[in-house]
Design an enzyme around this catalytic site. Structure first.
Site, short mmCIF file in Angstrom:
data_model
loop_
_atom_site.label_atom_id
_atom_site.label_comp_id
_atom_site.label_asym_id
_atom_site.label_seq_id
_atom_site.Cartn_x
_atom_site.Cartn_y
_atom_site.Cartn_z
N SER A 111 0.79 -1.23 0.00
CA SER A 111 0.00 0.00 0.00
C SER A 111 0.82 1.28 0.00
O SER A 111 1.56 1.53 -0.93
CB SER A 111 -0.95 -0.05 1.18
OG SER A 111 -1.86 1.01 1.10
N HIS A 112 0.70 2.08 1.07
CA HIS A 112 1.34 3.39 1.11
C HIS A 112 2.80 3.30 1.55
O HIS A 112 3.47 4.32 1.64
CB HIS A 112 0.58 4.31 2.06
CG HIS A 112 0.54 3.77 3.45
ND1 HIS A 112 -0.27 2.72 3.80
CD2 HIS A 112 1.23 4.11 4.56
CE1 HIS A 112 -0.08 2.45 5.08
NE2 HIS A 112 0.81 3.27 5.57
N ASP A 276 -2.81 6.28 -3.40
CA ASP A 276 -1.61 5.68 -2.82
C ASP A 276 -1.11 4.51 -3.67
O ASP A 276 -1.58 4.30 -4.79
CB ASP A 276 -1.87 5.23 -1.37
CG ASP A 276 -2.80 4.04 -1.30
OD1 ASP A 276 -3.64 3.89 -2.22
OD2 ASP A 276 -2.70 3.25 -0.35
N ASP A 278 -1.51 1.28 -3.81
CA ASP A 278 -2.44 0.26 -4.34
C ASP A 278 -3.81 0.83 -4.70
O ASP A 278 -4.74 0.08 -4.99
CB ASP A 278 -2.59 -0.89 -3.35
CG ASP A 278 -3.15 -0.45 -2.02
OD1 ASP A 278 -2.95 0.71 -1.64
OD2 ASP A 278 -3.80 -1.28 -1.35
N ASP A 280 -6.19 2.51 -3.02
CA ASP A 280 -7.39 2.55 -2.18
C ASP A 280 -7.52 3.86 -1.40
O ASP A 280 -8.60 4.19 -0.93
CB ASP A 280 -7.49 1.33 -1.26
CG ASP A 280 -6.26 1.08 -0.43
OD1 ASP A 280 -5.29 1.86 -0.53
OD2 ASP A 280 -6.25 0.08 0.33
N ARG A 281 -6.42 4.61 -1.27
CA ARG A 281 -6.53 5.89 -0.56
C ARG A 281 -6.76 7.03 -1.54
O ARG A 281 -6.47 6.90 -2.73
CB ARG A 281 -5.24 6.18 0.21
CG ARG A 281 -4.96 5.16 1.27
CD ARG A 281 -3.78 5.57 2.11
NE ARG A 281 -3.55 4.60 3.15
CZ ARG A 281 -2.93 4.84 4.28
NH1 ARG A 281 -2.44 6.04 4.51
NH2 ARG A 281 -2.77 3.89 5.18
N LYS A 375 -11.75 0.32 0.42
CA LYS A 375 -11.75 1.75 0.17
C LYS A 375 -11.29 1.96 -1.27
O LYS A 375 -10.59 1.12 -1.83
CB LYS A 375 -10.88 2.49 1.18
CG LYS A 375 -9.45 2.00 1.34
CD LYS A 375 -8.81 2.70 2.55
CE LYS A 375 -7.32 2.46 2.64
NZ LYS A 375 -6.99 1.36 3.59
C1 VG1 Z 1 -3.07 2.39 8.44
C2 VG1 Z 1 -4.23 3.34 8.62
C3 VG1 Z 1 -5.54 2.60 8.52
C4 VG1 Z 1 -5.61 1.86 7.19
C5 VG1 Z 1 -4.39 0.97 7.03
C6 VG1 Z 1 -4.32 0.30 5.67
O1 VG1 Z 1 -3.07 1.41 9.46
O2 VG1 Z 1 -4.14 4.00 9.86
O3 VG1 Z 1 -6.60 3.51 8.67
O4 VG1 Z 1 -6.76 1.07 7.11
O5 VG1 Z 1 -3.19 1.73 7.19
O6 VG1 Z 1 -4.31 1.25 4.66
P1 VG1 Z 1 -2.12 1.51 10.76
O7 VG1 Z 1 -2.39 0.25 11.54
O8 VG1 Z 1 -0.73 1.66 10.27
O9 VG1 Z 1 -2.56 2.75 11.49
V1 VG1 Z 1 -3.52 0.86 3.21
O10 VG1 Z 1 -3.98 2.03 2.11
O11 VG1 Z 1 -1.88 0.93 3.80
O12 VG1 Z 1 -3.92 -0.69 2.86
CO CO Z 2 -3.54 1.47 0.27
#
Ligand code: VG1
Ligand code: CO
Length: 542
Positions: A111-112, A276, A278, A280-281, A375
């Site tokens: 992801s991010h 981001d 992947d 979803d953000r 998302k």
């Molecule tokens: C973070 C965010 C959370 C989100 C998750 C996955 O998790 O706070 O809101 O759902 O990333 O997003 P954490 O446990 O690091 O706070 V993604 O776009 O990285 O799949």
């Molecule tokens: Co993501």
């Protein structure tokens, strides 16, 4: 087909969103294979079923996807549906699983998190509803990963994923699909494309989408350029690269300086957006103005009936616990329920499946609806485009009007990244130990009304999730949340979420950090954040 003897790894417990580790960690012999076998052994329906596979194109995606396919074939999967070039955004994965009635999907993404050989890699499993595996399922993967003694794999050449169409791997049928089309068609069915297109053609909306060299480039080009008629400059950094061009694919104010500069130019774009790694953000901005994700969720909920897909109104909304309470005000005014869930999209799945909510979101730039079970970054951007077009107002004016009507929930998140894991645990343990005695005391000059460790009881399946973050709620308004990230890969990351409600429009222009200064001081008083983190200041403020 071979059965390969293996030794379990002890650290394969999925976090907030799948199993996420450094690329090097994933490159250890048998590390990936073991976790995949845990999935195939746990989800019995995959034998004889259909599996969708794709990723965000980051480094190691191309190698890992071949392993996924070989092991799927050896574990009896009847058919694999794969995005061309191994690409599929997370929301597109959700869309494809649902549209094709697949048994589940494997997304290769962190992801991010940064990519490249020194970056991160990850695996998520999505269930047949298209959503992230619920907690009970990820815990079952973890248990299976610790009990493995072997895995199944097919010894074969790599399969060519560059050509669309049917092929095969052993007895498993493989279909390479266009990763964009299903999702783009779904988007076109939800929003008023004719209206948006007309406003773009008239020059009233000048969009610029920054794909940050991550997976959304091809999706954004299909939507904004080919289907909505924007010019080629409307999508920048559109080519997915294994290292995201050296950037950080996290669409927050911190990493979007370039886009901000583009919007500042005199005759530049007047609508900015990004996604981001992947897809979803999302982040939406106007010239000199960022929409905080919590506000974005509230604004979308308040204006949903302007969008064709939501014209009949919302059944309900949901937000993750640390997300600001702005959407709660919209729900109260609109007379529909607002659910509060733990962090992570997997907790929205039951509420969506049960028809209790239509729209949901998180403070971390994630928003979505019942159209898929993830998302969806581009969905949120199109939603905003539809609003801007329907109301004929710029982004900033829409948000300011929202604040005037509902009041403003000032919001910020302070992240202390890559801190020592033991010290982070100590901070949380000390905080939890004094939760019982905080109510009624003062901090930062305010009185604490309630302090607890958030627990969630799923109203649909009755399951519980405890220890989901410490909340300190002040009298009148004001809230602090402390939790440790479940997606980081180095040490620990402390997230401190700070919010306060401001009904007075004359005070809506105060700088957020200034407006929240007393609560930031209160957090320090209550949890000795800088002392435990060994830092004077957060690493990222969003
Ligand atoms: C973070 C965010 C959370 C989100 C998750 C996955 O998790 O706070 O809101 O759902 O990333 O997003 P954490 O446990 O690091 O706070 V993604 O776009 O990285 O799949
Ligand atoms: Co993501």
């Amino acid at each position: 087909m071979t059965t390969v003897a293996t030794t379990p790894f002890q650290d394969q417990r999925p976090g907030t969103s799948g199993l996420r580790k450094s690329v090097r960690h994933f490159q250890q012999p048998q590390y990936l294979e073991n976790f995949l076998q845990a999935i195939f052994s746990t989800v019995a329906a995959l034998k004889g079923g259909t599996l969708v596979v794709g990723g965000d194109g980051r480094f190691h995606n191309d190698v890992a996807i071949q392993t996924v396919l070989r092991m799927a074939a050896a574990n009896g999967v009847a058919k694999a549906v794969v995005g061309q070039g191994g690409l599929l955004s997370t929301p597109a994965m959700s869309c494809v699983i649902r549209k094709r009635g697949a048994t589940g999907g494997i997304v290769l993404s962190a992801s991010h998190n940064p990519g490249g050989p020194d970056g991160d890699f990850g695996i998520k499993f999505n269930a047949e509803n298209g959503g992230p595996a619920p907690e009970a399922m990820t815990e079952a993967f973890f248990r299976a990963s610790r009990a493995l003694s072997s895995y199944e794999i097919l010894e074969t050449d790599d399969i060519d994923l560059s050509r669309l169409g049917p092929t095969a791997l052993g007895d498993m049928a493989v279909e390479v699909i266009d990763p964009v089309a299903d999702h783009a068609d779904l988007m076109e069915s939800l929003f008023d494309f004719d209206l948006i297109k007309a406003r773009i053609a008239a020059g009233a909306i000048r969009p610029c989408f920054d794909a940050l060299h991550a997976v959304t480039g091809p999706y954004a080009e299909a939507l904004f350029i080919r289907r909505l008629g924007a010019d080629a400059a409307a999508v920048v950094n559109a080519v997915p690269l294994p290292d995201f061009g050296g950037g950080h694919p996290d669409p927050n104010a911190f990493y979007l300086r370039d886009l901000q500069d583009r919007l500042a130019a005199a005759d530049g774009p007047n609508f900015g957006a990004a996604s981001d790694g992947d897809g979803d953000r999302n982040m939406v901005l106007g010239p000199g103005f960022f929409v905080t994700p919590s506000d974005s969720l509230a604004v979308l909920a308040a204006n949903a009936t302007l969008v064709p897909a939501y014209a009949a109104g919302l059944k309900g909304v949901a937000r993750s616990m640390p997300t600001s309470q702005a959407v709660d005000r919209v729900a109260a005014a609109g007379g529909f329920p607002c659910y509060e869930t733990p962090t992570g999209w997997k907790f929205f799945g039951n509420l969506l499946d049960d028809g209790r909510i239509t729209i949901c979101g998180e403070e971390s730039a994630g928003t979505g609806s019942d159209h898929v079970r993830e998302k969806d970054g581009l969905w949120a951007v199109l939603f905003w485009l539809n609003l801007v077009a329907a109301r004929d107002l710029p982004v900033e004016a829409i948000v300011r009007e929202h604040w005037r009507r509902y009041g403003r929930d000032f919001y910020t998140r302070h992240d202390y990244e890559a801190i020592d894991a033991d010290r982070a645990e100590t901070l949380m343990a000390k905080l939890r130990a004094k939760l019982g005695s905080l109510a009624g005391t003062q901090a930062g000059g305010r009185r604490i009304a309630l302090a607890d460790d958030f627990a969630y009881h799923d109203p649909v399946d009755g399951s519980s999730a405890v220890g989901q973050g410490v909340r300190v709620i002040f009298e009148e308004a004001g809230r602090l949340v402390f939790r440790l990230s479940g997606t980081g890969t180095k040490g620990a990351t402390l997230r401190l979420y700070i919010e306060d409600f401001e009904p007075d429009p004359a005070r809506h222009d105060i700088d957020t950090q200034v407006r929240l200064a007393d609560l930031i001081a209160a957090a320090e008083e209550i949890a000795a954040v800088s002392h435990h983190c060994g830092r004077d200041a957060p690493s990222v403020i969003t």
